[in-house]
Design an enzyme around this catalytic site. Structure first.
Site, mmCIF file in Angstrom:
data_model
loop_
_atom_site.group_PDB
_atom_site.id
_atom_site.type_symbol
_atom_site.label_atom_id
_atom_site.label_comp_id
_atom_site.label_asym_id
_atom_site.label_seq_id
_atom_site.Cartn_x
_atom_site.Cartn_y
_atom_site.Cartn_z
ATOM 1 N N LYS A 78 0.803 -1.236 0.000
ATOM 2 C CA LYS A 78 0.000 0.000 0.000
ATOM 3 C C LYS A 78 0.830 1.278 0.000
ATOM 4 C CE LYS A 78 -0.645 0.504 4.972
ATOM 5 N NZ LYS A 78 -1.579 0.624 6.076
ATOM 6 N N VAL A 130 -5.736 -6.121 7.647
ATOM 7 C CA VAL A 130 -5.449 -5.636 9.000
ATOM 8 C C VAL A 130 -4.947 -6.823 9.819
ATOM 9 C CG1 VAL A 130 -7.129 -3.736 8.960
ATOM 10 C CG2 VAL A 130 -7.859 -5.995 9.747
ATOM 11 N N GLY A 183 3.083 -16.134 10.242
ATOM 12 C CA GLY A 183 3.997 -15.644 9.197
ATOM 13 C C GLY A 183 5.463 -15.758 9.587
ATOM 14 N N CYS A 186 6.593 -12.818 11.545
ATOM 15 C CA CYS A 186 5.529 -12.366 12.419
ATOM 16 C C CYS A 186 5.857 -12.773 13.848
ATOM 17 C CB CYS A 186 4.252 -13.072 11.952
ATOM 18 S SG CYS A 186 2.955 -13.066 13.132
ATOM 19 N N THR A 188 3.478 -12.165 16.374
ATOM 20 C CA THR A 188 2.212 -12.036 17.104
ATOM 21 C C THR A 188 2.078 -13.085 18.211
ATOM 22 O OG1 THR A 188 1.101 -11.033 15.232
ATOM 23 C CG2 THR A 188 -0.310 -12.139 16.828
ATOM 24 N N ARG A 189 2.471 -14.325 17.895
ATOM 25 C CA ARG A 189 2.285 -15.383 18.901
ATOM 26 C C ARG A 189 3.129 -15.139 20.144
ATOM 27 N NH1 ARG A 189 1.662 -20.753 15.042
ATOM 28 N NH2 ARG A 189 -0.291 -20.050 14.144
ATOM 29 N N GLY A 245 21.045 -23.832 2.272
ATOM 30 C CA GLY A 245 20.170 -24.908 1.805
ATOM 31 C C GLY A 245 18.785 -24.500 1.436
ATOM 32 N N GLY A 268 7.681 -14.737 2.814
ATOM 33 C CA GLY A 268 9.063 -15.169 3.000
ATOM 34 C C GLY A 268 9.632 -15.933 1.819
ATOM 35 N N TYR A 310 1.791 3.109 22.368
ATOM 36 C CA TYR A 310 0.752 2.222 22.877
ATOM 37 C C TYR A 310 0.839 0.812 22.284
ATOM 38 C CZ TYR A 310 -1.479 3.040 18.375
ATOM 39 O OH TYR A 310 -1.733 3.102 17.034
HETATM 40 P P1 5GP Z 1 5.187 -15.685 5.119
HETATM 41 O O1 5GP Z 1 4.847 -16.192 3.765
HETATM 42 O O2 5GP Z 1 6.341 -14.742 5.117
HETATM 43 O O3 5GP Z 1 5.357 -16.789 6.136
HETATM 44 O O4 5GP Z 1 3.918 -14.856 5.634
HETATM 45 C C1 5GP Z 1 3.455 -13.702 4.964
HETATM 46 C C2 5GP Z 1 2.305 -13.121 5.761
HETATM 47 O O5 5GP Z 1 2.742 -12.673 7.054
HETATM 48 C C3 5GP Z 1 1.701 -11.862 5.150
HETATM 49 O O6 5GP Z 1 0.836 -12.160 4.101
HETATM 50 C C4 5GP Z 1 0.996 -11.235 6.340
HETATM 51 O O7 5GP Z 1 -0.290 -11.792 6.532
HETATM 52 C C5 5GP Z 1 1.851 -11.650 7.524
HETATM 53 N N1 5GP Z 1 2.686 -10.545 8.028
HETATM 54 C C6 5GP Z 1 3.474 -9.714 7.318
HETATM 55 N N2 5GP Z 1 4.137 -8.853 8.111
HETATM 56 C C7 5GP Z 1 3.744 -9.125 9.373
HETATM 57 C C8 5GP Z 1 4.064 -8.561 10.649
HETATM 58 O O8 5GP Z 1 4.889 -7.655 10.808
HETATM 59 N N3 5GP Z 1 3.424 -9.103 11.719
HETATM 60 C C9 5GP Z 1 2.510 -10.095 11.585
HETATM 61 N N4 5GP Z 1 1.900 -10.532 12.689
HETATM 62 N N5 5GP Z 1 2.219 -10.689 10.417
HETATM 63 C C10 5GP Z 1 2.821 -10.191 9.321
#
Ligand code: 5GP
Length: 370
Positions: A78, A130, A183, A186, A188-189, A245, A268, A310
């Site tokens: 975006k 989002v 991801g 990512c 988040t977990r 690899g 990735g 925040y």
């Molecule tokens: P990958 O193919 O790299 O395993 O996952 C790509 C996905 O990771 C993206 O499509 C998006 O949904 C998610 N993602 C990308 N950037 C972030 C991030 O900074 N934090 C989180 N929680 N998810 C992300």
């Protein structure tokens, strides 16, 4: 009282696909293209349903040019300007059917996306992305976008459970992005404790979506998470063995389709290529490229001037080996997928989920030379 859901939930790493008797003579006979008619937009689309993620490192115009040559899709990130889009549209009109304009749920994002769609009417896909697709605000946003763009195909997410897939489809979305926390970059977990094993999420969400004639996207490649698990800070110490690899895992893409995903989105796996944003970095004789999550500190500093007080960053920044042109990775993924189809006897990608039997395993592959 907190509830514990004790039903078994599995990830891609917990299963393998069982081979089945097949009449296919060669993988060249396998048809990976699919044709979809979307529930709400009523539009029809044909292509190989693999999508480059709308991350600013991989979801680039350069990537879209190569992907469209293979009938594959790119969710453009975006952060391009309206002028960037106009230039791209003028130079590469042939790509426009295979790209989406991305937007978050903010007012500025919506205005910018609307301007792009007005200037480039050939683009028929919108990707509303989002981190947390469960918010009421997001549902209202999907309804608003649907009312403004009745004939555009809307991808929306991310969620991981059937009831939310249904709510988003009924609010106007066509394709639901499935995946919270899995991801490769990512966090988040670890930051929030929230998530859902991706194989089970795909199976359950596909069932809900297909019941309403909607579609889903499975986000991520889980094996990749292993390959890029080292953070920016750890790189100097641990990089050499971690990245050696091959950085592709077509088998997981196949499992996602086998589980019922209509589309698979990858970040990735497409990172580190010539077509990705950013320069090639040379370190200790190795060529590398930067890859980071869109909620990482790197992304927030670049696009929002820093991490707001925040919130925590929920993404990693990693250096991945430079892998050259993405075409080689594309052919590797498509070759793997064709081969999966021959192993389970699916002449078309469409048949893969019908032919898929997953077996639970404790080990994915022999790690002697890993
Ligand atoms: P990958 O193919 O790299 O395993 O996952 C790509 C996905 O990771 C993206 O499509 C998006 O949904 C998610 N993602 C990308 N950037 C972030 C991030 O900074 N934090 C989180 N929680 N998810 C992300």
């Amino acid at each position: 009282m907190p509830r514990i859901d004790a039903d078994l939930k599995l990830d891609f790493k917990d299963v393998l696909l069982r081979p089945k008797r097949s009449s296919l003579k060669s993988r060249a006979e396998v048809d990976l293209e699919r044709t979809f008619t979307f529930r709400n937009s009523k539009q029809t689309y044909s292509g190989i349903p693999i999508i480059v993620a709308n991350m600013d490192t991989v979801g680039t115009f350069e990537m879209a040019v190569v992907m469209s040559q293979h009938s594959m899709f790119t969710a453009i990130h975006k952060h391009y300007t309206l002028d960037d889009w106009k230039l791209f549209a003028a130079n590469h009109p042939e790509c426009l059917q295979h790209v989406a304009v991305s937007s978050g749920s903010g007012k500025n994002d919506l205005e910018k996306m609307s301007n792009i769609l007005e200037a480039v009417p050939q683009v028929k896909f919108i990707c509303l992305d989002v981190a947390n697709g469960y918010s009421e605000h997001f549902v209202e946003f999907v309804k608003l976008v649907r009312s403004r763009f009745p004939e555009h195909t809307i991808m929306a997410g991310n969620v991981v459970t059937g009831e939310m897939v249904e709510e988003l489809i009924l609010s106007g979305a066509d394709i639901i992005k499935v995946g919270v926390g899995p991801g490769s970059v990512c966090t988040t977990r670890t930051k929030t404790g929230v998530g859902y094993p991706q194989l089970s999420a795909v199976i359950e969400c596909a069932d809900s979506a297909h019941g309403l004639k909607g579609h889903i996207i499975s986000v991520r490649c889980p094996e990749q998470a292993e390959l890029v698990r080292y953070s920016w800070m750890d790189l100097d110490r641990s990089m050499a063995s971690a990245y050696d690899g091959g950085c592709t895992c077509p088998g997981d893409v196949a499992k996602a389709f086998g589980a019922g995903a209509d589309f698979v989105m990858l970040g990735g796996m497409f990172s580190g290529h010539t077509e990705c944003a950013g320069e090639v970095i040379e370190r200790n004789g190795q060529k590398l490229k930067l890859f980071y999550g869109m909620s990482s500190e790197t992304a927030m500093k670049k696009h929002s001037g820093g991490v707001a007080e925040y919130r925590a960053s929920e993404g990693k920044t990693v250096e991945v080996p430079y892998k050259g042109d993405v075409k080689n990775t594309v052919l590797d993924i498509l070759g793997g997928l064709r081969s999966t189809c021959t192993y389970v006897g699916a002449a078309k990608l469409k048949e893969l989920s019908r032919r898929a039997t997953f077996i639970r395993v404790t080990q994915q592959h022999n790690t002697v030379f890993s």
